[in-house]
Design an enzyme around this catalytic site. Sequence first.
Site, mmCIF file in Angstrom:
data_model
loop_
_atom_site.group_PDB
_atom_site.id
_atom_site.type_symbol
_atom_site.label_atom_id
_atom_site.label_comp_id
_atom_site.label_asym_id
_atom_site.label_seq_id
_atom_site.Cartn_x
_atom_site.Cartn_y
_atom_site.Cartn_z
ATOM 1 N N ASP A 76 74.612 -35.826 4.962
ATOM 2 C CA ASP A 76 73.197 -35.535 4.767
ATOM 3 C C ASP A 76 72.732 -36.261 3.505
ATOM 4 O O ASP A 76 73.407 -36.213 2.476
ATOM 5 C CB ASP A 76 72.943 -34.040 4.629
ATOM 6 C CG ASP A 76 71.477 -33.711 4.829
ATOM 7 O OD1 ASP A 76 71.089 -33.450 5.977
ATOM 8 O OD2 ASP A 76 70.699 -33.745 3.846
ATOM 9 N N THR A 77 71.617 -36.946 3.621
ATOM 10 C CA THR A 77 71.065 -37.699 2.500
ATOM 11 C C THR A 77 69.769 -37.059 2.042
ATOM 12 O O THR A 77 68.909 -36.738 2.873
ATOM 13 C CB THR A 77 70.813 -39.167 2.902
ATOM 14 O OG1 THR A 77 72.050 -39.762 3.298
ATOM 15 C CG2 THR A 77 70.226 -39.961 1.739
#
Length: 198
Positions: A76-77
């Site tokens: 997840d960014t």
Amino acid sequence: MADSPTVPRLILASNSPRRRQLLSELGLSYEIRLREVDESFPPHLARAEVAEYLAAHKAAAYAPDLAPQELVITADTIVCLDEDVLNKPTDEAEAVQMLLRLQGRAHDVYTGVCLLHGDGRQVVFSDQTRVHFRPLTVAEIEHYVRQYRPLDKAGAYGAQDWIGMVAVTRLEGSYFNVMGLPVHRVWEELVKLGAVGV
């Protein structure tokens, strides 16, 4: 190592074409597996903890179905400006507003990664990159949003897009981390888990 019968089968739990591209360019074979996972997070978490929490939370959704010789990769960014986490914009207007806030400033990109082995072993880590944007005009921002529709990207931009070429003046850290996967760390941890070998 690579020729061992115990090397796990890699599962990429991501719909991101950037992550697929990066894993493929590492020379890894993998299967795509997708499911809907809630991406909310506790508000008390520190910025780096948010990305790690979300990656581990996503991996937990796959845990019940993992075979012993499978290893799932989730990521997840998030984009952070000061203390605010800029998620994916809901529409073009919000994308423009996000980019108006980012232009002319530096911000931080965190990508959290979870490697969950079917035998129960789990590694969670994150990487941080500081991104510097030059000042942008409203016309430039609206052009980018209209032409590239970055509604699927945290912070409303992709460093590999047009805006990355015209706006990013400097990076402190991994460019690939900004694309969505700190591949140097992923490779290092996969080697430790015996999932790859050269």
